[in-house]
Design a protein around this motif. Structure first.
Motif, PDB file in Angstrom:
ATOM      1  N   ALA A  87       0.835  -1.206   0.000  1.00  0.00           N
ATOM      2  CA  ALA A  87       0.000   0.000   0.000  1.00  0.00           C
ATOM      3  C   ALA A  87       0.870   1.257   0.000  1.00  0.00           C
ATOM      4  O   ALA A  87       0.636   2.194  -0.786  1.00  0.00           O
ATOM      5  CB  ALA A  87      -0.919  -0.016   1.219  1.00  0.00           C
ATOM      6  N   GLU A  88       1.876   1.261   0.861  1.00  0.00           N
ATOM      7  CA  GLU A  88       2.763   2.421   0.933  1.00  0.00           C
ATOM      8  C   GLU A  88       3.441   2.661  -0.409  1.00  0.00           C
ATOM      9  O   GLU A  88       3.535   3.798  -0.893  1.00  0.00           O
ATOM     10  CB  GLU A  88       3.853   2.195   1.979  1.00  0.00           C
ATOM     11  N   SER A  89       3.928   1.565  -1.023  1.00  0.00           N
ATOM     12  CA  SER A  89       4.627   1.685  -2.300  1.00  0.00           C
ATOM     13  C   SER A  89       3.715   2.290  -3.360  1.00  0.00           C
ATOM     14  O   SER A  89       4.126   3.160  -4.124  1.00  0.00           O
ATOM     15  CB  SER A  89       5.122   0.313  -2.752  1.00  0.00           C
ATOM     16  N   ILE A 134       8.626  -1.627  -3.793  1.00  0.00           N
ATOM     17  CA  ILE A 134       8.213  -2.956  -3.331  1.00  0.00           C
ATOM     18  C   ILE A 134       9.425  -3.885  -3.248  1.00  0.00           C
ATOM     19  O   ILE A 134       9.627  -4.582  -2.251  1.00  0.00           O
ATOM     20  CB  ILE A 134       7.145  -3.548  -4.279  1.00  0.00           C
ATOM     21  N   ALA A 135      10.240  -3.864  -4.309  1.00  0.00           N
ATOM     22  CA  ALA A 135      11.399  -4.766  -4.345  1.00  0.00           C
ATOM     23  C   ALA A 135      12.384  -4.442  -3.219  1.00  0.00           C
ATOM     24  O   ALA A 135      12.840  -5.329  -2.502  1.00  0.00           O
ATOM     25  CB  ALA A 135      12.086  -4.678  -5.701  1.00  0.00           C
ATOM     26  N   LEU A 136      12.670  -3.152  -3.049  1.00  0.00           N
ATOM     27  CA  LEU A 136      13.607  -2.766  -1.982  1.00  0.00           C
ATOM     28  C   LEU A 136      13.028  -3.077  -0.605  1.00  0.00           C
ATOM     29  O   LEU A 136      13.756  -3.480   0.303  1.00  0.00           O
ATOM     30  CB  LEU A 136      13.937  -1.279  -2.086  1.00  0.00           C
ATOM     31  N   ALA A 143      10.381  -2.170 -13.517  1.00  0.00           N
ATOM     32  CA  ALA A 143       9.115  -2.722 -13.043  1.00  0.00           C
ATOM     33  C   ALA A 143       9.059  -4.234 -13.202  1.00  0.00           C
ATOM     34  O   ALA A 143       8.732  -4.952 -12.259  1.00  0.00           O
ATOM     35  CB  ALA A 143       7.947  -2.062 -13.772  1.00  0.00           C
ATOM     36  N   GLY A 144       9.388  -4.741 -14.366  1.00  0.00           N
ATOM     37  CA  GLY A 144       9.240  -6.177 -14.637  1.00  0.00           C
ATOM     38  C   GLY A 144      10.123  -7.044 -13.763  1.00  0.00           C
ATOM     39  O   GLY A 144       9.625  -7.844 -12.951  1.00  0.00           O
ATOM     40  N   TRP A 145      11.451  -6.887 -13.935  1.00  0.00           N
ATOM     41  CA  TRP A 145      12.369  -7.730 -13.170  1.00  0.00           C
ATOM     42  C   TRP A 145      12.296  -7.468 -11.669  1.00  0.00           C
ATOM     43  O   TRP A 145      12.307  -8.423 -10.877  1.00  0.00           O
ATOM     44  CB  TRP A 145      13.800  -7.584 -13.703  1.00  0.00           C
ATOM     45  N   PRO A 146      12.198  -6.208 -11.221  1.00  0.00           N
ATOM     46  CA  PRO A 146      12.042  -5.995  -9.766  1.00  0.00           C
ATOM     47  C   PRO A 146      10.797  -6.669  -9.197  1.00  0.00           C
ATOM     48  O   PRO A 146      10.812  -7.132  -8.052  1.00  0.00           O
ATOM     49  CB  PRO A 146      11.946  -4.469  -9.634  1.00  0.00           C
ATOM     50  N   ALA A 147       9.722  -6.748 -10.006  1.00  0.00           N
ATOM     51  CA  ALA A 147       8.505  -7.406  -9.514  1.00  0.00           C
ATOM     52  C   ALA A 147       8.774  -8.886  -9.265  1.00  0.00           C
ATOM     53  O   ALA A 147       8.361  -9.450  -8.244  1.00  0.00           O
ATOM     54  CB  ALA A 147       7.367  -7.230 -10.517  1.00  0.00           C
ATOM     55  N   LEU A 148       9.515  -9.504 -10.179  1.00  0.00           N
ATOM     56  CA  LEU A 148       9.872 -10.917 -10.010  1.00  0.00           C
ATOM     57  C   LEU A 148      10.749 -11.098  -8.767  1.00  0.00           C
ATOM     58  O   LEU A 148      10.520 -11.983  -7.938  1.00  0.00           O
ATOM     59  CB  LEU A 148      10.606 -11.409 -11.258  1.00  0.00           C
ATOM     60  N   LEU A 149      11.736 -10.218  -8.643  1.00  0.00           N
ATOM     61  CA  LEU A 149      12.635 -10.256  -7.488  1.00  0.00           C
ATOM     62  C   LEU A 149      11.846 -10.109  -6.183  1.00  0.00           C
ATOM     63  O   LEU A 149      12.058 -10.845  -5.214  1.00  0.00           O
ATOM     64  CB  LEU A 149      13.669  -9.129  -7.613  1.00  0.00           C
ATOM     65  N   ALA A 150      10.902  -9.141  -6.193  1.00  0.00           N
ATOM     66  CA  ALA A 150      10.102  -8.894  -4.988  1.00  0.00           C
ATOM     67  C   ALA A 150       9.311 -10.135  -4.613  1.00  0.00           C
ATOM     68  O   ALA A 150       9.238 -10.507  -3.434  1.00  0.00           O
ATOM     69  CB  ALA A 150       9.168  -7.709  -5.219  1.00  0.00           C
ATOM     70  N   ALA A 151       8.730 -10.806  -5.607  1.00  0.00           N
ATOM     71  CA  ALA A 151       7.933 -12.000  -5.326  1.00  0.00           C
ATOM     72  C   ALA A 151       8.815 -13.094  -4.715  1.00  0.00           C
ATOM     73  O   ALA A 151       8.427 -13.745  -3.736  1.00  0.00           O
ATOM     74  CB  ALA A 151       7.271 -12.496  -6.608  1.00  0.00           C
ATOM     75  N   LEU A 152      10.000 -13.283  -5.278  1.00  0.00           N
ATOM     76  CA  LEU A 152      10.918 -14.305  -4.750  1.00  0.00           C
ATOM     77  C   LEU A 152      11.325 -13.977  -3.311  1.00  0.00           C
ATOM     78  O   LEU A 152      11.319 -14.837  -2.428  1.00  0.00           O
ATOM     79  CB  LEU A 152      12.172 -14.397  -5.631  1.00  0.00           C
ATOM     80  N   LEU A 153      11.681 -12.696  -3.081  1.00  0.00           N
ATOM     81  CA  LEU A 153      12.117 -12.287  -1.743  1.00  0.00           C
ATOM     82  C   LEU A 153      10.988 -12.412  -0.729  1.00  0.00           C
ATOM     83  O   LEU A 153      11.203 -12.812   0.412  1.00  0.00           O
ATOM     84  CB  LEU A 153      12.636 -10.852  -1.776  1.00  0.00           C
TER      85      LEU A 153
END
Lengths: 309, 230
Positions: B94-96, B145-147, B207-217
Motif C-alpha cells: 500500500a505504501e509503495s 516494493i522490491a527494496l 518494473a518487470g524484473w524488480p517485480a519478479l525479485l520482490a515476489a521471490l524475496l
C-alpha cells in the motif's frame, strides 16, 4: 478444574546445554502459579515455549488444548510480559498502550488509565528514555490491563521500588478476584509473592523440582529445633534438607508429612516445630539439590547427555 | 486472520515517525537542490539530479527497521509470525503504491511548471519516462516494493541465522555469481548477454524484473520468519 497449560516431556537443548530436561506439568485454570527457580533454571525458556515464541527440541506443549505455535485463536488469549522487552525506537508510552489496546480483545482502557495514574507513568515520554523501573511499570500495566485469560509475567519488576511492587501485587490480587484468570508469575522475590501464589512450580537445572500447591508445600517442609539427639530421632523418618548445630542443640529443615501424630511425636521429644517460608523452602530445596547433584531423576538426566556426546 | 487489521494499525502507530520521515527528507533534499540550482542559474540542457533515489533508500531502511523493531514488539503482544508478516507485506504494498503515485503526480507537476521554473529534472528523470501513465506509475512503485521486500528478507534472515548466517549467505551468493560468470565465459555468452541486457526496455528494468525479485524475496522471507524467535 480445567487445565490451561499442559506440558509433556518438554526438552530444550542449546548446542551442548540442556536448558529444559523432560519437563512435564499442567497448570489449572484461574489460579496464580509461581514459576520459581534460580538464574538459569530454564524459566524464561519454558515461558517462551509456552507462548510459541521459542521452540522445544522435543516434547508437547498445549495451551487451552491446542499447540500455541502460530495459533492465532490461542495466542489472542495469552499475554506474556517479560523483563527485557524492547519497544520500537520512536515509541512513546502512549504508543505502546495504543498497540496493546488494538491487540488484546479483553483490554480494559479504564483500568489501564487507572494503573497509569497509580504508577505515575508519563504518557508522552519516549520509552527509551524511561528509567528501568518505569520501563517495568509499562510492562505491568499492559499485562494487567490486557486481562488475558492466560497472563505470564517473567521477572516483571526489575528496578521497581517497594511501593510500586506492592501496588502491582495489590492490583493483581484485586483484579484477579474480579476477573479470574490464569496467571504465571516468575520471580526471584519469593517472599514478597509468597501470599499471592496458590501453586508452585519450582525448576532447577532444567527439571521440575516441585509441582504442588503452596499450601501443601508449607505443610511438607518444617524446621525442628531442640536437643541434637531428639532432632536426630525425629529426622530419621524424613528427608533432611538442611541442618545447623550449636553445641548440643540442632535445627533441621525437614521434608515429609507432618500430621497431628508427627507433631505430637515432636512435642514428646521436646522439639519445636516451626513453619518455613516459601523462600526458605525454595532455597533449601535448590541448594540441597545442588549438593547431591540431582537425585530425583538421575537416570532421565543422563540419557540426553549421552546423545549429545 | 482476525487480527490482520489491528496488526496493520499497530504498524501505523506513531506514523509521523515512520511514514512521515521519508517525505520530510525528500522535501528537504528537494529544497536544497532547488536552492542550489536557483543560485547557479542557467545550466545547459536543464539541471538533473538523482536525489529521488534517497526516498527509495529510506524505504529500504524502513523495511529493515520494521522487522528489527516492530517484530519483537508485536510478537510480545501475542501476535503470530504469519499475521505479522502478512500485515507488514500488505502495508509495504500500500505504501509503495501511494508513494509511487505521488512521485508520478510530482513528475507531472514538474513537467507542467517547466521543471519548477528552472528546467529542473528532480522527479521526472528523462530515462524514466514512459508513454503509458499506468506503466509510469509502476516504474515508480515497483522499486519500492522490491527494496522493501529485500529489506524485510535481510532483516528476517539476520534475526533467524545471526551474523554467521549472514556471512554464509553473502559467501554463497558470491560463489554462485562467480560460477555463473565463469560459465558465461566458458560458453562465450558475454556478448549475447550484453545485447540481451541492452535490449531490455526501461520498464522491464524498473518494473518487470524488480517485480519478479520482490515476489521471490517475499516468499523467501515468509519461509524464514516461520522459525524466527523474537
Amino acid at each position: 478444574m480445567s487445565t490451561v497449560v499442559s506440558a509433556q516431556g518438554i526438552t530444550k537443548r542449546f548446542r551442548d546445554v540442556t536448558a529444559l530436561d523432560q519437563i512435564s506439568f499442567s497448570l489449572a485454570e484461574n489460579k496464580i502459579h509461581g514459576l520459581l527457580g534460580r538464574n538459569g533454571a530454564g524459566k524464561t525458556t519454558l515461558m517462551q515455549i509456552m507462548t510459541g515464541q521459542g521452540f522445544a527440541t522435543s516434547g508437547n506443549m498445549t495451551i487451552f488444548g491446542q499447540s500455541p505455535y502460530e495459533n492465532e485463536t490461542v495466542m489472542a488469549r495469552v499475554c506474556f510480559i517479560k523483563e527485557s522487552q524492547t519497544y520500537p525506537q520512536h515509541f512513546k508510552v502512549r504508543h505502546a498502550l495504543e498497540s496493546a489496546r488494538l491487540l488484546f480483545p479483553d483490554w480494559d482502557e479504564e483500568f489501564a488509565q487507572a494503573l497509569l495514574a497509580d504508577f505515575r507513568l508519563p504518557l508522552g515520554r519516549h520509552i527509551r528514555k524511561l528509567s528501568r523501573g518505569m520501563h517495568s511499570m509499562l510492562g505491568i500495566i499492559i499485562g494487567l490491563a490486557s486481562r488475558a485469560p492466560l497472563t505470564l509475567f517473567d521477572e516483571p519488576y526489575l528496578g521497581l521500588d517497594a511501593v510500586a511492587r506492592h501496588l502491582f501485587y495489590d492490583h493483581l490480587l484485586t483484579d484477579y478476584a474480579e476477573h479470574p484468570r490464569t496467571v504465571v508469575l516468575s520471580t526471584h522475590l519469593i517472599d514478597e509473592v509468597g501470599e499471592l501464589i496458590e501453586h508452585v512450580l519450582l525448576l532447577d537445572q532444567g527439571r521440575v523440582l516441585l509441582d504442588t500447591t503452596a499450601e501443601a508445600l508449607r505443610g511438607q517442609v518444617v524446621t525442628v529445633a531442640g536437643p541434637a539427639t531428639a532432632v536426630d530421632e525425629f529426622a530419621a523418618n524424613n528427608e533432611e534438607l538442611h541442618r545447623e548445630r550449636l553445641g548440643r542443640y540442632a535445627r533441621a529443615t525437614l521434608r515429609g508429612t507432618f500430621g497431628p501424630s508427627e507433631r505430637a511425636q515432636a512435642k514428646g521429644l521436646g522439639l519445636d516445630i516451626e513453619a518455613v517460608s516459601l523462600q526458605d523452602i525454595v532455597i533449601r530445596l535448590t541448594t540441597s539439590q545442588a549438593k547431591t547433584g540431582g537425585t530425583t531423576s538421575g537416570s532421565a538426566a543422563s540419557t540426553p547427555k549421552e546423545t549429545v556426546r | 486472520m482476525s487480527r490482520l487489521l489491528p496488526v496493520i494499525r499497530v504498524q501505523l502507530v506513531g506514523w509521523p515517525n515512520t511514514l512521515g520521515f521519508p517525505w520530510l527528507l525528500l522535501t528537504l533534499i528537494f529544497g536544497v537542490n532547488y536552492a542550489i540550482f536557483l543560485a547557479i542559474g542557467d545550466v545547459d540542457d536543464g539541471p538533473k539530479t538523482g536525489a529521488i533515489a534517497s526516498i527509495y533508500i529510506v524505504m529500504f531502511v524502513a523495511a529493515i527497521n520494521s522487522i528489527t523493531q516492530l517484530l519483537p514488539f508485536t510478537m510480545a503482544l501475542s501476535v503470530i509470525r504469519r499475521t505479522f508478516y502478512l500485515a507488514a507485506s500488505l502495508l509495504l504494498l500500500a505504501e509503495s503504491a501511494v508513494f509511487g503515485t505521488a512521485l508520478y503526480l510530482f513528475a507531472l507537476l514538474e513537467d507542467a511548471t517547466g521543471g519548477w521554473g528552472l528546467g529542473l529534472e528532480f522527479f521526472g528523470l528523462g530515462f524514466l519516462d514512459q508513454d503509458n501513465p499506468l506503466l509510469q506509475i509502476l516504474v515508480y512503485t515497483v522499486p519500492f516494493i522490491a527494496l522493501g521486500f529485500l529489506g524485510i528478507f535481510i532483516a528476517v534472515y539476520y534475526k533467524r541465522f545471526g551474523m554467521t548466517g549472514m556471512y554464509l549467505l553473502v559467501i554463497c551468493k558470491l560463489l554462485v555469481l562467480a560460477a555463473l560468470a565463469l560459465l558465461a565465459t566458458w560458453l562465450d555468452l558475454w556478448s549475447g548477454i550484453g545485447q540481451w541486457l541492452g535490449d531490455q526496455p526501461t520498464a522491464a528494468w524498473l518494473a518487470g524484473w524488480p517485480a519478479l525479485l520482490a515476489a521471490l524475496l517475499a516468499g523467501a522471507g515468509y519461509a524464514t520468519i516461520r522459525r524466527v524467535t523474537p
